[in-house]
Scaffold this motif. Structure first.
Motif, PDB file in Angstrom:
ATOM      1  N   ASP A  88       0.837  -1.199   0.000  1.00  0.00           N
ATOM      2  CA  ASP A  88       0.000   0.000   0.000  1.00  0.00           C
ATOM      3  C   ASP A  88       0.868   1.244   0.000  1.00  0.00           C
ATOM      4  OD1 ASP A  88      -2.399  -1.323  -0.017  1.00  0.00           O
ATOM      5  OD2 ASP A  88      -2.643  -1.294   2.150  1.00  0.00           O
ATOM      6  N   LEU A  89       1.058   1.832  -1.179  1.00  0.00           N
ATOM      7  CA  LEU A  89       1.806   3.083  -1.268  1.00  0.00           C
ATOM      8  C   LEU A  89       1.315   3.883  -2.454  1.00  0.00           C
ATOM      9  CD1 LEU A  89       4.344   3.567  -3.514  1.00  0.00           C
ATOM     10  CD2 LEU A  89       5.157   1.563  -2.349  1.00  0.00           C
ATOM     11  N   ILE A  90       1.498   5.180  -2.349  1.00  0.00           N
ATOM     12  CA  ILE A  90       1.135   6.076  -3.435  1.00  0.00           C
ATOM     13  C   ILE A  90       2.165   7.202  -3.472  1.00  0.00           C
ATOM     14  CG2 ILE A  90      -0.476   7.425  -2.015  1.00  0.00           C
ATOM     15  CD1 ILE A  90      -2.253   7.476  -4.652  1.00  0.00           C
ATOM     16  N   ASN A  99       1.501  22.085   7.412  1.00  0.00           N
ATOM     17  CA  ASN A  99       1.648  20.630   7.495  1.00  0.00           C
ATOM     18  C   ASN A  99       0.875  19.920   6.394  1.00  0.00           C
ATOM     19  OD1 ASN A  99       3.439  19.812   9.528  1.00  0.00           O
ATOM     20  ND2 ASN A  99       1.995  20.444  11.097  1.00  0.00           N
ATOM     21  N   ASN A 100       0.553  20.630   5.330  1.00  0.00           N
ATOM     22  CA  ASN A 100      -0.181  20.034   4.217  1.00  0.00           C
ATOM     23  C   ASN A 100       0.677  19.999   2.965  1.00  0.00           C
ATOM     24  OD1 ASN A 100      -2.800  19.622   5.455  1.00  0.00           O
ATOM     25  ND2 ASN A 100      -2.935  21.848   5.530  1.00  0.00           N
ATOM     26  N   VAL A 101       0.500  18.941   2.203  1.00  0.00           N
ATOM     27  CA  VAL A 101       1.117  18.828   0.886  1.00  0.00           C
ATOM     28  C   VAL A 101      -0.032  18.873  -0.113  1.00  0.00           C
ATOM     29  CG1 VAL A 101       2.434  17.376  -0.692  1.00  0.00           C
ATOM     30  CG2 VAL A 101       3.029  17.433   1.738  1.00  0.00           C
ATOM     31  N   MET A 102       0.071  19.789  -1.065  1.00  0.00           N
ATOM     32  CA  MET A 102      -0.957  19.918  -2.089  1.00  0.00           C
ATOM     33  C   MET A 102      -0.298  19.761  -3.443  1.00  0.00           C
ATOM     34  SD  MET A 102      -2.884  23.093  -0.348  1.00  0.00           S
ATOM     35  CE  MET A 102      -4.600  22.735  -0.143  1.00  0.00           C
ATOM     36  N   GLY A 103      -0.771  18.770  -4.191  1.00  0.00           N
ATOM     37  CA  GLY A 103      -0.147  18.524  -5.476  1.00  0.00           C
ATOM     38  C   GLY A 103      -0.840  17.398  -6.208  1.00  0.00           C
ATOM     39  N   GLU A 104      -0.028  16.437  -6.658  1.00  0.00           N
ATOM     40  CA  GLU A 104      -0.561  15.315  -7.416  1.00  0.00           C
ATOM     41  C   GLU A 104       0.007  14.011  -6.889  1.00  0.00           C
ATOM     42  OE1 GLU A 104       0.483  16.199 -11.454  1.00  0.00           O
ATOM     43  OE2 GLU A 104       2.620  16.008 -11.095  1.00  0.00           O
ATOM     44  N   ALA A 105      -0.706  12.920  -7.227  1.00  0.00           N
ATOM     45  CA  ALA A 105      -0.307  11.599  -6.741  1.00  0.00           C
ATOM     46  C   ALA A 105      -0.286  10.609  -7.898  1.00  0.00           C
ATOM     47  CB  ALA A 105      -1.276  11.127  -5.654  1.00  0.00           C
ATOM     48  N   LEU A 106       0.567   9.616  -7.762  1.00  0.00           N
ATOM     49  CA  LEU A 106       0.698   8.585  -8.786  1.00  0.00           C
ATOM     50  C   LEU A 106       0.554   7.219  -8.127  1.00  0.00           C
ATOM     51  CD1 LEU A 106       1.448   7.883 -11.768  1.00  0.00           C
ATOM     52  CD2 LEU A 106       3.818   7.708 -10.966  1.00  0.00           C
ATOM     53  N   ALA A 107      -0.385   6.429  -8.650  1.00  0.00           N
ATOM     54  CA  ALA A 107      -0.600   5.073  -8.157  1.00  0.00           C
ATOM     55  C   ALA A 107      -0.320   4.095  -9.293  1.00  0.00           C
ATOM     56  CB  ALA A 107      -2.037   4.902  -7.670  1.00  0.00           C
ATOM     57  N   VAL A 108       0.140   2.910  -8.936  1.00  0.00           N
ATOM     58  CA  VAL A 108       0.364   1.861  -9.925  1.00  0.00           C
ATOM     59  C   VAL A 108      -0.609   0.728  -9.621  1.00  0.00           C
ATOM     60  CG1 VAL A 108       2.005   0.226 -10.900  1.00  0.00           C
ATOM     61  CG2 VAL A 108       2.787   2.487 -10.177  1.00  0.00           C
TER      62      VAL A 108
END
Length: 183
Positions: A88-90, A99-108
């Motif tokens: 389980d990772l993204i 304390n927030n990260v705002m951006g994009e994510a990549l899942a496989v």
């Protein structure tokens, strides 16, 4: 009288030794505990590699709860959000605000960890509810020769990770983001 004096002298030496041992163990304990306390906002951290987890660092494992392992340069981070010792990772990259990260994510998505029925609206990726994902598209797709041998790279164009209350580990102990996240 001399015997009493020697007994008292030895007793005081023993007490001094006990006090030194106690104070050094308190110092070691407080140094260890400092890594298990919620830290300042990640936006205030210098450039470098970091690991923050939702639970204090256990003695013999890489992390506990769910963790964000990342590299920070300026106000940008590049890393991954994962449950240690699982699939389980993204991957996540974006701008840090407090304390927030705002951006994009990549899942496989692959046979061992398929992404099926992805919601069209914003949803929480983790059980704890710290990572919100929305607006996805399949970037790449690969179909192998074996049945079920399909791999898809899914980009979530809106990702928000809230790290408030997470614990900063003194050193990252999980796999480096550059080894896991191939954008």
């Amino acid at each position: 009288m001399l015997r009493t004096y020697n007994l008292l002298k030895n007793f005081l030496k023993d007490i001094a030794i006990v006090l030194v041992v106690m104070s050094s163990s308190l110092f070691i304990s407080s140094a260890t505990d400092s890594q298990n306390q919620p830290q300042q906002a990640i936006s205030n951290l210098g450039n470098g590699n970091y690991q923050f987890c939702s639970k204090p660092k256990p003695q013999k494992l890489d992390g506990a709860g769910v963790c964000f392992n990342f590299t920070k340069i300026g106000d940008r981070v590049d890393g991954y959000y994962a449950y240690p010792h699982s699939d389980d990772l993204i991957c996540l990259r974006g701008k840090v605000i407090g304390n927030n990260v705002m951006g994009e994510a990549l899942a496989v998505s692959w046979a061992g960890r398929e992404w099926m029925n992805i919601p069209k609206a914003e949803f929480k990726w983790d059980e704890e509810g710290h990572l919100s994902l929305n607006d996805y598209k399949v970037m790449r797709s690969y179909k192998g020769d074996v049945r079920g041998d399909r791999i898809e790279w899914i980009l979530f164009q809106q990702a928000t990770l809230d790290l408030a209350g997470f614990y900063r580990y003194l050193q990252p102990s999980m796999t480096s983001p550059s080894q896991l996240c191939q954008w």
